[in-house]
Scaffold this active site. Sequence first.
Site, short mmCIF file in Angstrom:
data_model
loop_
_atom_site.label_atom_id
_atom_site.label_comp_id
_atom_site.label_asym_id
_atom_site.label_seq_id
_atom_site.Cartn_x
_atom_site.Cartn_y
_atom_site.Cartn_z
N TYR A 1 32.20 61.14 45.63
CA TYR A 1 33.44 60.36 45.70
C TYR A 1 33.47 59.53 46.98
CZ TYR A 1 38.44 59.26 45.59
OH TYR A 1 39.65 58.59 45.57
N PHE B 1 40.78 28.67 38.70
CA PHE B 1 40.44 29.53 37.56
C PHE B 1 41.74 30.21 37.14
CE2 PHE B 1 38.69 33.55 35.73
CZ PHE B 1 38.13 32.96 34.61
N THR B 2 41.83 30.61 35.88
CA THR B 2 43.09 31.13 35.33
C THR B 2 43.64 32.29 36.15
OG1 THR B 2 41.73 32.42 33.80
CG2 THR B 2 42.66 30.35 32.98
N ASP C 1 34.27 31.77 45.93
CA ASP C 1 34.16 32.57 44.70
C ASP C 1 32.72 32.42 44.23
OD1 ASP C 1 34.09 33.65 42.17
OD2 ASP C 1 35.90 32.66 41.46
N LYS D 1 29.20 38.75 36.27
CA LYS D 1 28.45 37.51 36.18
C LYS D 1 27.29 37.53 37.17
CE LYS D 1 32.62 34.87 34.94
NZ LYS D 1 32.25 34.40 33.60
N ARG E 1 39.02 26.43 26.33
CA ARG E 1 39.28 26.13 27.73
C ARG E 1 40.06 24.82 27.76
NH1 ARG E 1 38.42 30.58 30.96
NH2 ARG E 1 40.34 30.60 29.74
N PHE F 1 46.37 33.00 26.86
CA PHE F 1 45.17 32.82 26.05
C PHE F 1 44.47 34.14 25.76
CE2 PHE F 1 43.67 32.63 30.39
CZ PHE F 1 42.43 33.27 30.37
#
Length: 482
Positions: A80, A132-133, A223, A266, A389, A455
């Site tokens: 942990y 970005f959303t 990012d 990603k 998009r 969305f």
Amino acid sequence: MSNVKFYSGENIPLEMHKVRIVQKLNIWPIERRLEALQEAGFNNFLLKNRDVFMDMLTDSGVNAMSDKQLAAMMEADDSYAGSETFSKLENKVQEIFGKSFFLPAHQGRACENVIAQSFVKPGSIAIMNYHFTTTRSHIVRNGGRVEELLSEEGYQVNSECPFKGNLDIAKLRALIAEKGAEAISFVRFEAGTNLIGGQPFSLANLKEARQVCDEFGVMLVLDASLLADNLYFIKVREEQCRDMSIREITRAIANQADVIYFSARKLGCARGGGICTNNEQHFAKMRELIPLYEGFLTYGGMSVREMEAMAVGLEETMDEDMINQGPQFIAYMTEELQKKGVPVVTPAGGLGCHINAMEFVKHVPQQEYPAAALAAALYLVSGVRGMERGTMSEDRDANGVEPLADMELVRLAMPRRVFTLSQVKYAVDRIAWLYENRELIGGMKFVEEPKILRFFLGRLDTMTDWPTALVQKFRSDFGDSL
């Protein structure tokens, strides 16, 4: 970087890997696909994967892992606190990005939550090349607002500009001078503008932005979720970087940022995320939020097995023959669609091939969600699940006004090392047929509309019974084909 030419003169991407584990796919009859769409409220996010043939919805968490990643998962230390697995990942992040402090999180939007709560104040401005959303939602929920300063070329669907993700430096300097540095939360660069075609920024542009941030004392945040694609494009498109290794380009990019965060779903082809920085004050500010939202500091909501895979995946991202696979397959698909007259975003970017729905179904008004309609129609005739998009991906403002998106795109993501060339050719074939029958596609309307990130969960219906007409035309042309 491997350069393989075919004697025939054909220009096709070559897979730099071999397949050793396979997953069975199904193609259901078009009538079943229509039922699946109706059950999902014509929202591709709500389709069951068992009803999908090619899942091109996203590259997030669905990239193929390598044999070395799978092997590394067996070495995990599941303590942990104080896990050796965490130390291994921390060391790899420090080695690649040159940042002393690392915070784990369960994925990229968790990093966004921590960063927004730490640095966004009510009334403050977050400057971006493009939003970005989830990024914008976190900033707005913390009382800030987003200012997009994308270069003019970035708003052009078709262009020869190699770096459409560049930030407008003159506008950046002017905005900070006008509002004052104290009003700016940070300047954020997205490595590959997700919502407008996965378009990269150049290293030169990032360095110019860094100089402006230094001039005014403003923090620069990167990012890096789609960094792998951006690295490839800098290597092949930016003249000054062609003799640099991927590792050298990565470090040059990292040196410009005060804070870097990423989704390993990603970057690294695993499942998790992280934040890194050299600023001890920034680190201390963010660190206290990790146990509150994510978990202890040496796992941050991630499985230790995923952390082992991430460490290996980050190292594999430094391999040119690994990171070129996505962009090369995307470029191939884009070029094949262009040959058939299908409107697409050019130049081909990262993440996926992007169809220009505004042109494809130009008879459908933006208020009737043309990209959502096209995404549904494509699934119906092919079993290929893409992502809307466009305007559906925007949220209404506080007054209930719906902003129209800058672009209406259907993104066909290309998860790394997942699809074969024949599958890509199948998708191209069905898209070309759909383009010839595009007048049959009609508009959409919301029947269930969430207030935030609609969305993901919203349900729609068609304005007319156009799907039935499309099914009939499909059967007329394809007979009993699936």
